[in-house]
Design a protein around this motif. Structure first.
Motif: not given
Length: 624
Positions: A293, A299, A319, A330-331, A334-335, A337
């Motif tokens: 992720g 973060d 986050r 879930e992390v 994440r894709d 930045t």
């Protein structure tokens, strides 16, 4: 009666047991919060550690941490230079939103939105907070952040049983370690063999570059030894079972074209988190795993607060990726930045980027500011000097020479197939859907902040420095207009000609400013507006607009820009304004344009010439 007597005998024992239980629970409460240690290494992207990249070297101490924790294979700094990256870390906020986006700040900004630097929240919750010892923020620091921030700062000075947050900074890999002379290169061999790795494709494969690469890898291994010393000290103190240990690089690497640039070598950092056994439930109950992720520096603050069980302020941009109520699965999904680059020391640019999945979209708002614009400190490195010399001698291939050539306003790269971002896909029709999506996402991001860099820095210092966030909110409409003007260059000129003309004739000086930059991006396609631009170059009330107008005329080879630029430099009483003028002078005297400038120091205002960053530019121009 007998029952009552027995009760009287038992009651004291029950009270003792109850008191003991309460006492134990109190003791348990005191040690319930985990300790958290950060180990950071300077100027270190992931490309030089074998556990992240086959072209790197072994780092056994860092690898050992990974065996007992989580490796984040896609961790990113939001900015590719020290103070801007660290400002994002300490605030959990994007620099262009809070006014902390310029490296080697000319003015400090306050903390945004009534937030505190995140260690202050830990300290208020009973943590002992220490920093050994680099701060380097662009933000005013309150008194409540650290119990100790010094070379002597240590967790060992805390109260008995007190949880702690400790930062340990390692400077071994800093770019200054690569500032050697040719004589030193000849005398000192490296432990890393010069033929044990590949020189990245945008670098010339020369003796100097190979030696610099080898020495840098030596420094990585020295740094790893220091990481091991910190971990050993924690182990000797019996703290490993209660302590999360984060290891990460503070932004990209020190080799040329990395630190200071929004390429992966400037942003993609190693990140490992050692997870203590008793707190593995806060990290998904698994160890030795790789999480793919996307996590970034904004973060880190909410993650630490969440691990410590402290409420995360709503106005933080980042986050959490560990701790209570965080799903590791879930992390892992994440894709995305975002990143930004503005002024680094005396060198100006304005670049924004988004990486989503394997694709990276870079928006160069002033693409005539080629990457290789000189920065005095950076060019102390022999490899940088050689790179520029070989370019000027015409000895580089197209990929190697790109660093010294004008960029396109937009760039798109497939990082998986092209990790060093050498093949710009933006013009290929089969990627239009991807580029359109990333363009929209980036545009939405800069508008939502809103991005304060659409005002020149000197203007922000004058008007917004007391509360940059509030100023951005109050002037969001104007910023959106500047962004829209800047994006006109992404269309065909004839389809936006009237809009560009409207910007050049606007009463708002910064609409004119961005209109001129847009014309420079269009080059001769915008020559129909040359008469308006000449008028601006002659009599616009803003120094920078006269400079941008002269810059356009110089770019299309319609008029020598030197007289206008020199006169505006003499007129300036603001160092940040003068730095932007000098940046344009550097571009105009480069190999591509080759205009000559005769600047007289005596004609520059003292308040300008005495500024340290201005001095760096004048030194390069041989004015001092």
């Amino acid at each position: 009666m007998k029952y009552f007597q027995r009760l009287c005998l038992i009651l004291p024992i029950l009270l003792v047991l109850l008191t003991s239980t309460i006492s134990c629970n109190k003791t348990k409460t005191k040690i319930e919060k985990p300790n958290i240690v950060w180990i950071t290494s300077e100027d270190n992207s992931k490309h030089y550690l074998k556990m992240f990249d086959d072209n790197g070297v072994a780092t056994p101490n860092i690898e050992s941490l990974a065996n007992h924790g989580i490796t984040y294979s896609r961790a990113f700094s939001n900015a590719p230079v020290c103070s801007v990256a660290r400002s994002a870390i300490i605030t959990g906020s994007y620099g262009p939103r809070i006014g902390a986006q310029y490296h080697r700040k000319l003015k400090m900004v306050p903390m945004p939105d009534s937030l505190m630097m995140f260690p202050a929240y830990l300290r208020n919750a009973g943590y002992y907070t220490t920093n050994n010892n680099k701060e380097d923020y662009n933000i005013k620091k309150g008194d409540s952040v650290w119990d100790d921030s010094s070379k002597n700062a240590s967790w060992r000075n805390r109260k008995l049983g007190q949880p702690f947050f400790h930062v340990y900074n390692i400077g071994i890999t800093h770019e200054g370690s690569l500032h050697f002379t040719k004589e030193e290169m000849m005398l000192n061999s490296t432990k890393t063999g010069e033929n044990t790795f590949k020189v990245q494709p945008n670098h010339p494969n020369t003796k100097i570059f190979r030696y610099t690469n080898a020495l840098y890898r030596d420094k990585m291994q020295e740094m790893d030894t220091k990481v091991g010393e910190v971990v050993k000290a924690l182990e000797e103190d019996g703290l490993l079972e209660n302590t999360f240990i984060f290891y990460f690089g503070d932004h990209g690497g020190a080799l040329p074209g990395s630190k200071g640039y929004l390429y992966e070598t400037g942003l993609h950092v190693p990140l490992i988190v050692h997870v203590p056994e008793k707190y593995k439930h806060l990290a998904g109950n698994e160890k030795g795993i790789v999480n793919k992720g996307f996590v970034s520096f904004i973060d880190l603050a909410p993650t630490v607060l969440n691990l410590a069980g402290i409420h995360i302020p709503e106005k933080i941009d980042g986050r959490a990726f560990l701790g209570k109520n965080i799903s590791i699965d879930e992390v892992n999904t994440r894709d995305e930045t975002y990143s930004y680059a503005d002024r680094f020391d005396e060198k100006y640019d304005q670049v924004r980027a988004i990486r989503k999945g394997k694709y990276k979209y870079i928006r160069n708002y002033q693409p005539f500011n080629y990457d290789g614009i000189l920065n005095n400190y950076r060019y102390k490195q022999l490899a940088f000097k050689e790179w520029q010399s070989l370019y000027e001698e015409g000895k580089l291939n197209d990929i190697q020479a790109a660093f010294y050539k004008e960029r396109t306003p937009e760039m798109l790269f497939d990082i998986e197939s092209d990790p060093y971002e050498t093949k710009n896909l933006i013009s290929q029709p089969k990627y239009h859907t991807i580029s359109n999506d990333l363009r929209e996402r980036l545009d939405k991001w800069v508008k939502e902040m809103p991005d304060l860099s659409f005002f020149p820095e000197h203007f922000l210092i004058e008007k917004a420095i007391e509360n940059p966030v509030q100023y951005g909110k109050e002037h969001k409409k104007e910023i959106h207009k500047y962004i829209d003007i800047s994006n006109l260059c992404l269309s065909k000129f004839e389809s936006v000609k009237q809009e560009v003309m409207n910007s050049l004739t606007s009463k708002d000086p910064w609409q004119r400013y961005w209109g001129l930059i847009t014309c420079s991006n269009f080059k001769k396609d915008a020559s129909a507006l040359e008469s308006i631009i000449r008028t601006i170059a002659s009599n616009d009330p803003e120094n920078l607009n006269r400079v941008r107008a002269a810059e356009y005329l110089g770019i299309i080879n319609a008029e020598n820009p030197s007289a206008v630029m020199i006169n505006t430099l003499y007129n300036s009483k603001k160092p940040a304004e003068a730095l932007l003028i000098l940046n344009s002078i550097i571009v105009m005297q480069s190999k591509r344009y080759n205009y000559k400038f005769d600047i007289q120091l005596k004609n520059i205002e003292e308040v300008v010439s005495e500024n340290s960053e201005v001095k760096s530019r004048l030194e390069y121009l041989e004015v001092l």
